[in-house]
Structure formats: structure tokens, C-alpha cells
Design a protein around this motif. Structure first.
Motif, mmCIF file in Angstrom:
data_model
loop_
_atom_site.group_PDB
_atom_site.id
_atom_site.type_symbol
_atom_site.label_atom_id
_atom_site.label_comp_id
_atom_site.label_asym_id
_atom_site.label_seq_id
_atom_site.Cartn_x
_atom_site.Cartn_y
_atom_site.Cartn_z
ATOM 1 N N THR A 27 -6.824 38.084 -27.310
ATOM 2 C CA THR A 27 -6.460 38.766 -28.550
ATOM 3 C C THR A 27 -6.136 37.743 -29.622
ATOM 4 N N VAL A 28 -6.016 38.222 -30.815
ATOM 5 C CA VAL A 28 -5.733 37.361 -31.953
ATOM 6 C C VAL A 28 -4.487 37.900 -32.644
ATOM 7 N N LEU A 29 -3.477 37.052 -32.736
ATOM 8 C CA LEU A 29 -2.223 37.503 -33.339
ATOM 9 C C LEU A 29 -1.926 36.688 -34.595
ATOM 10 N N PRO A 30 -1.354 37.319 -35.600
ATOM 11 C CA PRO A 30 -1.082 36.599 -36.854
ATOM 12 C C PRO A 30 0.215 35.793 -36.800
ATOM 13 N N LEU A 31 0.374 34.995 -35.756
ATOM 14 C CA LEU A 31 1.629 34.261 -35.599
ATOM 15 C C LEU A 31 1.776 33.167 -36.649
ATOM 16 N N ARG A 32 0.645 32.529 -36.984
ATOM 17 C CA ARG A 32 0.727 31.475 -37.992
ATOM 18 C C ARG A 32 1.127 32.056 -39.335
ATOM 19 N N ALA A 33 0.589 33.220 -39.652
ATOM 20 C CA ALA A 33 0.930 33.856 -40.925
ATOM 21 C C ALA A 33 2.431 34.089 -41.006
ATOM 22 N N VAL A 34 3.001 34.591 -39.904
ATOM 23 C CA VAL A 34 4.438 34.857 -39.879
ATOM 24 C C VAL A 34 5.218 33.563 -40.075
ATOM 25 N N MET A 35 4.784 32.517 -39.356
ATOM 26 C CA MET A 35 5.484 31.240 -39.438
ATOM 27 C C MET A 35 5.434 30.670 -40.858
ATOM 28 N N PHE A 36 4.234 30.648 -41.432
ATOM 29 C CA PHE A 36 4.093 30.065 -42.767
ATOM 30 C C PHE A 36 4.802 30.912 -43.809
ATOM 31 N N GLN A 37 4.787 32.232 -43.587
ATOM 32 C CA GLN A 37 5.483 33.080 -44.555
ATOM 33 C C GLN A 37 6.978 32.780 -44.537
ATOM 34 N N LEU A 38 7.516 32.615 -43.342
ATOM 35 C CA LEU A 38 8.935 32.267 -43.243
ATOM 36 C C LEU A 38 9.211 30.942 -43.951
ATOM 37 N N LEU A 39 8.341 29.961 -43.700
ATOM 38 C CA LEU A 39 8.510 28.645 -44.319
ATOM 39 C C LEU A 39 8.473 28.754 -45.843
ATOM 40 N N PHE A 40 7.462 29.482 -46.359
ATOM 41 C CA PHE A 40 7.311 29.605 -47.808
ATOM 42 C C PHE A 40 8.475 30.366 -48.418
ATOM 43 N N LEU A 41 8.933 31.385 -47.691
ATOM 44 C CA LEU A 41 10.086 32.147 -48.202
ATOM 45 C C LEU A 41 11.302 31.236 -48.310
ATOM 46 N N LEU A 42 11.509 30.413 -47.286
ATOM 47 C CA LEU A 42 12.665 29.511 -47.313
ATOM 48 C C LEU A 42 12.546 28.534 -48.483
#
Lengths: 186, 361
Positions: A4-19
């Protein structure tokens, strides 16, 4: 068994960018609008969260409505990190499009944050800080009539607010852009 | 006996709510209604089940509001009633839990977690001070953000359902997703298409007289297209089927022909120019001993009878004797050989970057 393909990188980068965005914007808001650190961090956090969520919602509503070719381009970008270039299209136009798109997103985020800040301030007026701010200004021009001064203060606050929010956004978005370019290169 | 009584009193002590208005009351009522609903029939059963759900949700929400299990400032216990509400709202329609229920779950839990601050002991409504309000807003928004991520995940799953061959691709360049493979690898559906094309090809020109192969060769590219469309029809129909295109390389070799079956994929995937899969086949003439004369006569006789039956006429013999029967006496005398075609195919190749260069012979 399981592929399967999960958007884990998106979540990680979004957290980083939000911070990144929250910290940069909170710092600038604190400097420009003379707020306490706690309040400015809270403002920056809620504004950024709100604009992120609205961005997601716009994406969810728009994507199924796009023409199929654009949808495929977007899928390519999200899943494989490139735009399938149609052989006819020169690279300049693509970069121009990307730049335009980035500018559009930036403006969108800015507008959302303006409106949200307005709502937030109305919801729980930062009366203390406004008074504090007003005192500073009233000391500087004490000769004028009261009503005119009041208007001036409002005007000054209003301009200051939008200006500082604009500057804060420019800084944070530029930083995010640089970081995302670095990520792409690595 | 005494032990049982002790046990019962212990249970009652646990179950009994401290006062009438407490979260335990809601759950007990829900349980009782559910027990009644077990014996009810028809419309009444549905109504009772609905009421049971309602009281269960009220009870759990109450529980979450009264004693939040705080982990670093975020109440965990609100996720239970949030999940129950989502199952209640969307799951009762069908037995399967739809993705929307999962997407709404964090938002619902966030709303419940926020609601805690608005309720005072004694079920009174209050508006918290601005400082807390700001914090609650951030709490709620971060729950909504988790919902967005879940929805994004379902978006991606939807794409993969529409284009299942993408799963075999390479996701390492993506800044959004990671591929997770546990104990197995996904295959491109092109390989499946090629394999079924092979079997279709064999039904057409395997073990057939060589002249048929020659006839087939003239329209080879058109025949391959037809083969491909037939092969696609055997697969479950998804949107990606329209994206598979076919091609072939048909070259004469020192014995017979070399046929390369190609399936081409373009438009989506890590390779900007798409990719193609290849299966090499050999079509070679094999000479077999022709059947002996009596056998041949028998077959011709059978063919004639078939012929007659199909025309449904006892008197008309269409086409006269088949060509085999009208052979020269010399051929009839000696057991001669017949060249039949034989199709041998290799395995499907890996994904080859770019589009194939088709060399026209």
C-alpha cells in the motif's frame, strides 16, 4: 501480502512546515504588534492551522472537478514527484505556471489569514494590548481631538496589523519554499 | 453461597452509579434497552436499537466530559464517543464502516474534547475565558487537520483503485507518500494482459497449418490490437484499462518468425515517457507426419457430414470434396509430412523505460 501507499511523508513535512511557519510568524507578530509571546504564538498557530485546513478542503473539492489531464498531472506530482511533461510544452512555461501557482497559494493563504485574524480579534478582543498600544500613540500626538485620535489609532492599528501579517507571511513562506526546494534536491 | 453474594454486591458496587445523573446511568439504560431489543420484532426492534445507541453515546460522551484521560494536555477519552458517533451516523446505513466515518472520527473527537470546557458541573453551559478559548480553537483545529490527512489518504487509495498498476511503480521520488511492502510485491497489470494475450494467440495460431500463419501475418498489427482488446476484457474493468496500448514487432528469423508482444503504458508513473513490457514469442513451422490414408478419409468423411448438417440439406454437397481429399495419387500413396505452426513464448520482461521503437520489417 500487503502493498500500500501511505501519505506519511506528507504528514511529516506538513508538521515541519507548520512548525516553521508558526515560529517565524509568531516571532514577527510579537515584534510588530506588541503582543505577549504566548498570545502571538497562539495567534500564529491558529491562523496557520486554519489556512492549512482550508487549503486541504479546497484541494478535496477541486481535484475531482479538474479536467482528467490535470488530474493525472497532479497524481504524477503527488505520487512520483514530477510533472509528466507533454513534449510540446517548453520548460519555461511550466516554470512560469508553477510560479503563478505558488503566488496564488501565497495570496490565498494571506487572505484566509487576514479574515481569520479579523474574526479572532473580534471574538476575543485583545483589548489590553490595544489600549497599551493606544497609550503609546496618544502620548505622541496629544494635541488632537479625542474622536479624531481614536480613528487614527484604529487606522494605525489596522494598517499595522495587515502589514505585520503580510511581512510575517512573506518570511515564513519564503523559508518554507527554500526548505522544500532543499528537500526536493536531496 | 456467601461468595456469590459477595461477588454480586461487588458487581453492583461497580455498576451502580453514584447519583442518578451520571454516565453510568446512560450506559445501563442503553444496555437494558438493548436486551429488550433482542426480544422485540419488526419496527420496534429498530426503534429500540436506535434508542440504545443514543443512550450509549450519551453515556460515553458524559464519561469523556467528566473524566478525560489527559495525555500532555489532550484528552484521549473523547476518541471513544467520537468513534461511536461516527459508526452510529454512517455505519448503520450499511454493515461496512465507510471511509467517511473514519475521516470524521478525529473531528468528532475534537468537538467532544472541546465541549468539555463548555460544560460546568451540574450540566450548565458556560463560555470559557478568552485565553482558554484560543487554546480550544487550536486543539479543535489540530483534530480537523488529522481528519484532512485521513481524507488525503483515502484520495490516494481511490487513485490506486482507479490505476492499480501504479502500485508496482517506484515511489521513492515522491515528497508526499511512502510505499509499504510487506512480504509481497505488486505486479503491473501489463504482465497479466500479456499472459492472457499469449493464451489467446495460441488458440488462434498454435497447431495450425502454416498457411494460416502466413495469412495471419499479413494483418498482424490489426490482429494484435484485437487480441489486446480481448485480453483487457478478461480483466476487471477499471479506469486504467483504457491506458494500456499494444504493439508488436514481427520479424522473420531463420526458422519461422519472431514475434514480440508489447504492452505500452504512458501518462502516469515515475517514468515520464512511460514504460513497456515485452514478451518474446517464436512461431516456428514443425513438420509432422501427415495422418495415414484411412484416417484422412475418415476425417474428410466427418467434415463432409458436418458440412451437410450445417447446410441442412441432404442433397446439396457444397464445395465438393475438401482440398485434402482431392490430392494427387502420389501423395496418397506415401505418408507425407504437414507443416504445422508452433508458438513458444518466453516470460514477461521487466518494465522497460520509454516507448518501444517499432521497426517495420
Amino acid at each position: 501480502m500487503l502493498v500500500t501507499v501511505l501519505p506519511l511523508r506528507a504528514v511529516m513535512f506538513q508538521l515541519l512546515f507548520l512548525l516553521i511557519a508558526i515560529s517565524v510568524e509568531a516571532f514577527i507578530i510579537q515584534q510588530k504588534m506588541i503582543l505577549t509571546r504566548r498570545v502571538s504564538i497562539q495567534y500564529a498557530a491558529s491562523l496557520n492551522l486554519l489556512s492549512t485546513i482550508l487549503g486541504w478542503l479546497i484541494f478535496f473539492f477541486l481535484h475531482p472537478l479538474l479536467p482528467l489531464d490535470w488530474q493525472k498531472q497532479l497524481i504524477n506530482f503527488i505520487l512520483f514527484g514530477h510533472f509528466a511533461t507533454k513534449s510540446g510544452l517548453p520548460l519555461v512555461i511550466i516554470f512560469f505556471d508553477l510560479g503563478l501557482f505558488t503566488l496564488l497559494i501565497f495570496l490565498l493563504i494571506l487572505v484566509i489569514e487576514f479574515i481569520a485574524l479579523e474574526l479572532l480579534m473580534n471574538l476575543k478582543s485583545i483589548s489590553k494590548d490595544a489600549q497599551f498600544n493606544g497609550q503609546i500613540i496618544s502620548q505622541s500626538d496629544s494635541g488632537e481631538k479625542k474622536s479624531v485620535r481614536r480613528e487614527n489609532i484604529d487606522h494605525y492599528l489596522e494598517r499595522n496589523k495587515s502589514k505585520s501579517l503580510f511581512i510575517a507571511n512573506v518570511y515564513s513562506q519564503t523559508l518554507i519554499l527554500i526548505v522544500s526546494f532543499l528537500i526536493q534536491k536531496i | 453461597m456467601k461468595k456469590i453474594i459477595n461477588f454480586l454486591t461487588f458487581i453492583i458496587k461497580i455498576v451502580k452509579p453514584p447519583q442518578f445523573f451520571a454516565w453510568k446511568t446512560g450506559i445501563i439504560i442503553s444496555f437494558l434497552i438493548w436486551v429488550i431489543a433482542l426480544f422485540a420484532v419488526g419496527e420496534l426492534k429498530n426503534i429500540l436499537a436506535f434508542l440504545s445507541w443514543l443512550f450509549l453515546i450519551i453515556g460515553t460522551v458524559w464519561f469523556a466530559v467528566e473524566n478525560p484521560l489527559m495525555v500532555s494536555g489532550i484528552s484521549i477519552s473523547s476518541w471513544l464517543p467520537g468513534g461511536l458517533i461516527c459508526i452510529f451516523m454512517f455505519g448503520s446505513l450499511s454493515n461496512q464502516i465507510p471511509s467517511i466515518a473514519l475521516v470524521i472520527w478525529p473531528t468528532a473527537s475534537g468537538a467532544i474534547a472541546v465541549m468539555r470546557e463548555f460544560v460546568q458541573p451540574g450540566a450548565k453551559f458556560k463560555i470559557p475565558p478568552p485565553r482558554v478559548c484560543q487554546k480550544l480553537l487550536i486543539l479543535f483545529l489540530s483534530h480537523v487537520l488529522i481528519s484532512c490527512w485521513l481524507q488525503f489518504n483515502f484520495f490516494i487509495q481511490n487513485w490506486l483503485q482507479r490505476y492499480p498498476s501504479l502500485l508496482a511503480d517506484d515511489f521513492s521520488k515522491s515528497t508526499f507518500v511512502v510505499k509499504i511492502e510487506v512480504l509481497s510485491k505488486a505486479n503491473s497489470r501489463g504482465a497479466v494482459i500479456l499472459n492472457s494475450m499469449e493464451s489467446l494467440l495460441k488458440t488462434q495460431i498454435n497447431e495450425k497449418p502454416w498457411s494460416e500463419v502466413e495469412k495471419w501475418r499479413i494483418n498482424a498489427s490489426k490482429n494484435i490490437q484485437i487480441l489486446g482488446e480481448q485480453a483487457k476484457k478478461q480483466l476487471p474493468s477499471v479506469e486504467e484499462n483504457a491506458m494500456w496500448k499494444f504493439g508488436e514487432v514481427f520479424l522473420p528469423s531463420n526458422s519461422g518468425y519472431n514475434l514480440e508482444l508489447l504492452v505500452k503504458w504512458q501518462g502516469l508513473g515515475s517514468m515520464p515517457d512511460g514504460y513497456h513490457l515485452k514478451k518474446s514469442c517464436k512461431i516456428i513451422p514443425v513438420s509432422r507426419l501427415a495422418p495415414t490414408r484411412p484416417e484422412r478419409l475418415r476425417t474428410t468423411f466427418r467434415e463432409q457430414r458436418k458440412d451437410i448438417r450445417s447446410t441442412k440439406s441432404r442433397f446439396v454437397r457444397r464445395g465438393g470434396f475438401p482440398a485434402t481429399a482431392a490430392s494427387t495419387p502420389a501423395e496418397l500413396a506415401a505418408p507425407s509430412s504437414v507443416t504445422l505452426s508452433q508458438v513458444q513464448c518466453g516470460p514477461v520482461s521487466d518494465r522497460i523505460n520509454g516507448q518501444p521503437k517499432i521497426a517495420k520489417p
